[in-house]
Design an enzyme around this catalytic site. Structure first.
Site, PDB file in Angstrom:
ATOM      1  N   CYS A  97       0.798  -1.371   0.071  1.00  0.00           N
ATOM      2  CA  CYS A  97       0.062  -0.019   0.025  1.00  0.00           C
ATOM      3  C   CYS A  97       0.794   1.326  -0.024  1.00  0.00           C
ATOM      4  CB  CYS A  97      -0.961   0.128   1.298  1.00  0.00           C
ATOM      5  SG  CYS A  97      -1.851   1.413   1.443  1.00  0.00           S
ATOM      6  N   CYS A 153      -0.360   3.994   2.197  1.00  0.00           N
ATOM      7  CA  CYS A 153      -0.115   3.851   3.825  1.00  0.00           C
ATOM      8  C   CYS A 153       1.174   4.146   4.114  1.00  0.00           C
ATOM      9  CB  CYS A 153      -0.761   2.473   4.241  1.00  0.00           C
ATOM     10  SG  CYS A 153      -2.083   1.852   3.399  1.00  0.00           S
ATOM     11  N   ASP A 154       2.146   3.432   3.281  1.00  0.00           N
ATOM     12  CA  ASP A 154       3.518   3.388   3.657  1.00  0.00           C
ATOM     13  C   ASP A 154       4.579   4.383   2.964  1.00  0.00           C
ATOM     14  OD1 ASP A 154       2.798   1.383   5.459  1.00  0.00           O
ATOM     15  OD2 ASP A 154       3.032  -0.063   3.953  1.00  0.00           O
TER      16      ASP A 154
END
Ligand code: NAP
Length: 300
Positions: A130, A133-134
């Protein structure tokens, strides 16, 4: 007793909830992980009619607000099975059970794994699924995005805004993803597109330090130093919990047509979890509406 139990709070599930609640039904949505589903992790949505650009997170938040404002209930729990007792459906979760007159399964799909050596070992230690997200952890670093679909292109585009260098590694030379995003990536100085290439190994020490790449035409192997690997090679359904009641195809998708009806009466399947040709945000929303109206018809 609920009129309808919806499994999954992605675009299909929440659209079904909105339509069902607006039709006066008592509705509960059961979600095992992320409200908003797959689109919640999409950095930019630019192909939903009427919305020029929105983050996947904001899109999900708006859907959720709209559903809860209509009185839709939400339960965060994982569904482990459904039974049908003479028309009344019991949806069993890890922590309880719920009874309903109808069920809409809208479980979407999950990230597919690459299958490269070292992928599991370094998952969460340099291997991510992701970018939204990261991605921030890799500011000014070098990363690779693996895949040639829309998700991979969007991820590479997002990462290229903050990373020093982004390799986009694809096993073929034709891309499935949108040409508009691809041509944008080709124009970026910090993006290197590597075609006809697979990842044989992800290696490192405590964290990822590189990948071994193999050109599938020449069989030439080379190591590339990296800080992170973003795997973006598509999705796979997770419908095993329903297999005793509804028919699944050979890939695990719930067999259901455009009317969203499954092999089991009163159980409907909406969105990416069902057999269909096009899996898009718009088709997930459309399925949610169709399933909710099919439930109303069934309950009548
Ligand atoms: P996808 O379109 O299925 O693409 C998966 C990519 O990964 C393909 O390029 C595939 O290569 C590659 N791949 C699969 N297994 C691999 C492996 N083991 N090793 C190396 N490469 C592998 O998946 P997606 O990009 O996640 O998109 C899924 C669906 O969601 C699509 O319909 C897409 O259009 C849609 N989507 C929509 C939005 C939006 O509406 N904003 C955003 C993202 C995605 P091959 O091409 O060689 O098969």
């Amino acid at each position: 007793m609920y009129d309808v139990i919806i499994i999954g709070a992605g675009t299909a599930g929440l659209t079904a909830a909105i339509y069902s609640a607006r039709a006066g039904k008592r509705v509960i949505v059961i979600e095992g992980s992320t409200i908003g589903g797959q689109i919640a992790t999409s950095p930019r949505v630019e192909n939903y009619p009427g919305i020029m650009q929105i983050s996947g997170m904001e899109f999900s938040d708006r859907l959720f607000e709209q559903a809860t404002a209509l009185g839709v209930e939400l339960e965060i729990d994982t569904v482990v099975g459904i039974t049908d007792n003479g028309g009344i459906k019991t949806v069993t979760t890890e922590y309880g059970s719920f009874e309903g007159k109808a069920v809409i399964i809208a479980t979407g799909v999950k990230h597919r794994k690459l299958g490269a050596n070292g992928e599991d070992k370094y998952s969460g230690r340099g291997v991510s699924y992701c970018a939204i997200c990261d991605g921030a952890f890799y500011k000014d670093k070098t990363v690779a995005v693996i895949g040639g679909g829309s998700s991979a292109l969007i991820s590479a585009d997002l990462l290229s805004d903050g990373c020093e260098k982004v390799y986009l590694i694809h096993r073929r030379s034709e891309f499935r993803g949108e040409e508009k995003i691809l041509s944008g990536l080709r124009a970026k100085a910090n993006v290197e597109i590597v075609c006809d290439t697979v990842v044989d190994e992800i290696f490192g020490d405590e964290k990822v330090t590189g990948v071994t790449l193999r050109n599938v035409s020449t069989e030439k192997i080379k190591n590339v130093s990296l800080d992170g690997v973003f795997v973006s090679v598509g999705q796979t359904p997770e419908n095993a919990a329903f297999s005793s009641l509804v028919e699944l195809d050979e890939y695990g998708y719930i067999v259901a047509g455009e009317d969203t009806k499954t092999s089991s009466e009163g159980i409907f399947a909406a969105g990416d979890c069902r057999t269909k040709a096009i899996r898009q945000l718009t088709t997930a929303a459309a399925d949610g509406a169709v399933a909710a109206l099919a439930v109303c018809d069934y309950l009548r």
